[in-house]
Design an enzyme around this catalytic site. Structure first.
Site, PDB file in Angstrom:
ATOM      1  N   ASP A 131     -10.688 -63.636  18.942  1.00  0.00           N
ATOM      2  CA  ASP A 131     -10.893 -63.631  20.399  1.00  0.00           C
ATOM      3  C   ASP A 131     -10.685 -62.225  20.961  1.00  0.00           C
ATOM      4  O   ASP A 131     -10.926 -61.977  22.144  1.00  0.00           O
ATOM      5  CB  ASP A 131     -10.028 -64.685  21.111  1.00  0.00           C
ATOM      6  CG  ASP A 131      -8.540 -64.546  20.835  1.00  0.00           C
ATOM      7  OD1 ASP A 131      -8.145 -63.587  20.132  1.00  0.00           O
ATOM      8  OD2 ASP A 131      -7.767 -65.396  21.325  1.00  0.00           O
ATOM      9  N   SER A 132     -10.294 -61.273  20.094  1.00  0.00           N
ATOM     10  CA  SER A 132     -10.286 -59.866  20.493  1.00  0.00           C
ATOM     11  C   SER A 132     -11.705 -59.405  20.841  1.00  0.00           C
ATOM     12  O   SER A 132     -11.879 -58.350  21.462  1.00  0.00           O
ATOM     13  CB  SER A 132      -9.715 -58.981  19.375  1.00  0.00           C
ATOM     14  OG  SER A 132     -10.454 -59.170  18.187  1.00  0.00           O
ATOM     15  N   ASP A 170     -11.718 -67.954  15.671  1.00  0.00           N
ATOM     16  CA  ASP A 170     -10.528 -68.077  16.518  1.00  0.00           C
ATOM     17  C   ASP A 170     -10.756 -69.152  17.573  1.00  0.00           C
ATOM     18  O   ASP A 170     -11.806 -69.171  18.223  1.00  0.00           O
ATOM     19  CB  ASP A 170     -10.311 -66.741  17.251  1.00  0.00           C
ATOM     20  CG  ASP A 170      -8.909 -66.207  17.117  1.00  0.00           C
ATOM     21  OD1 ASP A 170      -8.030 -66.944  16.652  1.00  0.00           O
ATOM     22  OD2 ASP A 170      -8.716 -65.032  17.480  1.00  0.00           O
ATOM     23  N   LYS A 193      -8.737 -70.535  13.459  1.00  0.00           N
ATOM     24  CA  LYS A 193      -7.400 -69.957  13.632  1.00  0.00           C
ATOM     25  C   LYS A 193      -6.898 -70.319  15.024  1.00  0.00           C
ATOM     26  O   LYS A 193      -7.681 -70.346  15.975  1.00  0.00           O
ATOM     27  CB  LYS A 193      -7.445 -68.431  13.493  1.00  0.00           C
ATOM     28  CG  LYS A 193      -6.087 -67.761  13.779  1.00  0.00           C
ATOM     29  CD  LYS A 193      -6.080 -66.310  13.394  1.00  0.00           C
ATOM     30  CE  LYS A 193      -6.589 -65.373  14.459  1.00  0.00           C
ATOM     31  NZ  LYS A 193      -5.856 -65.431  15.750  1.00  0.00           N
ATOM     32  N   GLU A 212      -3.307 -69.819  17.740  1.00  0.00           N
ATOM     33  CA  GLU A 212      -2.011 -69.194  18.006  1.00  0.00           C
ATOM     34  C   GLU A 212      -0.990 -70.244  18.421  1.00  0.00           C
ATOM     35  O   GLU A 212      -1.353 -71.286  18.977  1.00  0.00           O
ATOM     36  CB  GLU A 212      -2.156 -68.155  19.121  1.00  0.00           C
ATOM     37  CG  GLU A 212      -3.026 -66.974  18.749  1.00  0.00           C
ATOM     38  CD  GLU A 212      -3.121 -65.936  19.865  1.00  0.00           C
ATOM     39  OE1 GLU A 212      -2.295 -65.957  20.795  1.00  0.00           O
ATOM     40  OE2 GLU A 212      -4.031 -65.095  19.787  1.00  0.00           O
ATOM     41  N   GLU A 244       1.450 -61.181  13.213  1.00  0.00           N
ATOM     42  CA  GLU A 244       1.037 -59.987  13.974  1.00  0.00           C
ATOM     43  C   GLU A 244       2.218 -59.334  14.684  1.00  0.00           C
ATOM     44  O   GLU A 244       3.055 -60.013  15.297  1.00  0.00           O
ATOM     45  CB  GLU A 244      -0.033 -60.365  15.021  1.00  0.00           C
ATOM     46  CG  GLU A 244      -0.451 -59.158  15.882  1.00  0.00           C
ATOM     47  CD  GLU A 244      -1.694 -59.368  16.712  1.00  0.00           C
ATOM     48  OE1 GLU A 244      -2.323 -60.439  16.600  1.00  0.00           O
ATOM     49  OE2 GLU A 244      -2.037 -58.438  17.476  1.00  0.00           O
TER      50      GLU A 244
END
Ligand code: KIV
Length: 272
Positions: free
Chosen positions: A49-50, A88, A117, A119, A186
């Site tokens: 998502d960066s 993501d 993925k 978070e 991270e």
């Protein structure tokens, strides 16, 4: 790339089995061309998502949508035939309920993702278990979690106090227990990255964590020198901004001077 080209991707079980065998190599990508170029060198490609920041110019990752992720995932899938493709889960697409998480993850799988993925620490363990039980492999993400930027008050390194390190360790263990096949770690104190790698039976994928991690990931624009500012942990392996600037400057000069196009770039009239 022909649609008939053989596709034989690294599978999720193969990725997991690499722990203790050799380091796992991964990079982000969000478009066909980049994915095509990096495919043979990496074990997995992450549509992070960066992308919201490096491709769309947003200040953080929070605005990235499921629809955008799905389209970028499909492009990366078309550009790869070797690397495992992991998408993501964007902010707001999985936190509400396990059913919402499944619908979002299924959309990404339908666009070609091999795994997703997400978070979050122990609070996401139930969601991970739900997805894994329904056939969707999950890569967890602990430590500095960019989707928590507002709660953290910035993109701040984590796990630098004993309390914070203990919380992240408990998170990672809960996610492993829930069935995550690997975990991105991270922006944490190096000692914690190493401790997590020893404590977990699943691979740790470090980004600003520790060289001891089972694998590493970087945002490709950071490592290629295409971002204005890169985090401390992102080594620059090239300066593509300089390369692009000089190529575009030469092109502009030649166009203005009438030197481009040259005869070999032009079409002749067909002979009757
Ligand atoms: O969004 C992203 O690019 C990521 C990596 C930095 C792990 O989550």
């Amino acid at each position: 790339m022909s649609v008939h080209t053989e596709v034989k991707r690294v599978s999720v079980p193969q990725l997991r089995a690499l722990k203790g065998q050799r380091k796992i190599v991964s990079l982000t990508a969000h478009n066909f061309t980049t994915a095509r170029i990096i495919d043979e060198y990496v074990d997995f490609v992450l549509i992070g998502d960066s992308t919201a920041m490096v491709a769309y110019g947003h200040p953080n990752t929070l605005s990235f949508t499921l629809e955008q992720t799905a389209q970028h995932t499909a492009a990366v899938v078309r550009g790869t035939r070797h690397a495992c493709v992991i998408a993501d889960m964007p902010f707001g697409s999985y936190q509400e309920s396990t059913a919402q998480a499944f619908r979002s993850a299924a959309t990404l799988v339908a666009h070609g993702a091999d795994a997703v993925k997400l978070e979050g620490g122990a609070v996401m363990a139930g969601t991970v278990e739900y997805l894994v039980a329904r056939g969707i492999p999950v890569l967890a993400h602990v430590g500095l979690m960019p989707q928590y930027v507002n709660a953290m008050g910035g993109f701040l390194a984590q796990g630098r106090t004993p309390e914070s390190a203990a919380r992240i360790t408990a998170d990672a263990l809960a996610l492993e227990q829930a069935g995550a096949f690997a975990v991105v770690v991270e922006g944490v104190a190096e000692a914690l990255g190493a401790d997590l790698t020893r404590a977990l039976s699943i691979p740790t994928i470090g980004i600003g964590a520790s060289p001891v991690c089972d694998g590493q990931i970087l945002v490709i624009e950071d490592m290629l020198g295409l971002t204005e500012r890169a985090p401390k942990f992102a080594k620059r392996y090239a300066n593509l901004e300089e390369v692009m600037r000089s190529a575009v400057e030469r092109y502009a000069d030649e166009v203005r001077a009438g030197k481009f196009p040259e005869p070999q770039h032009c079409f002749a009239v067909k002979k009757p």
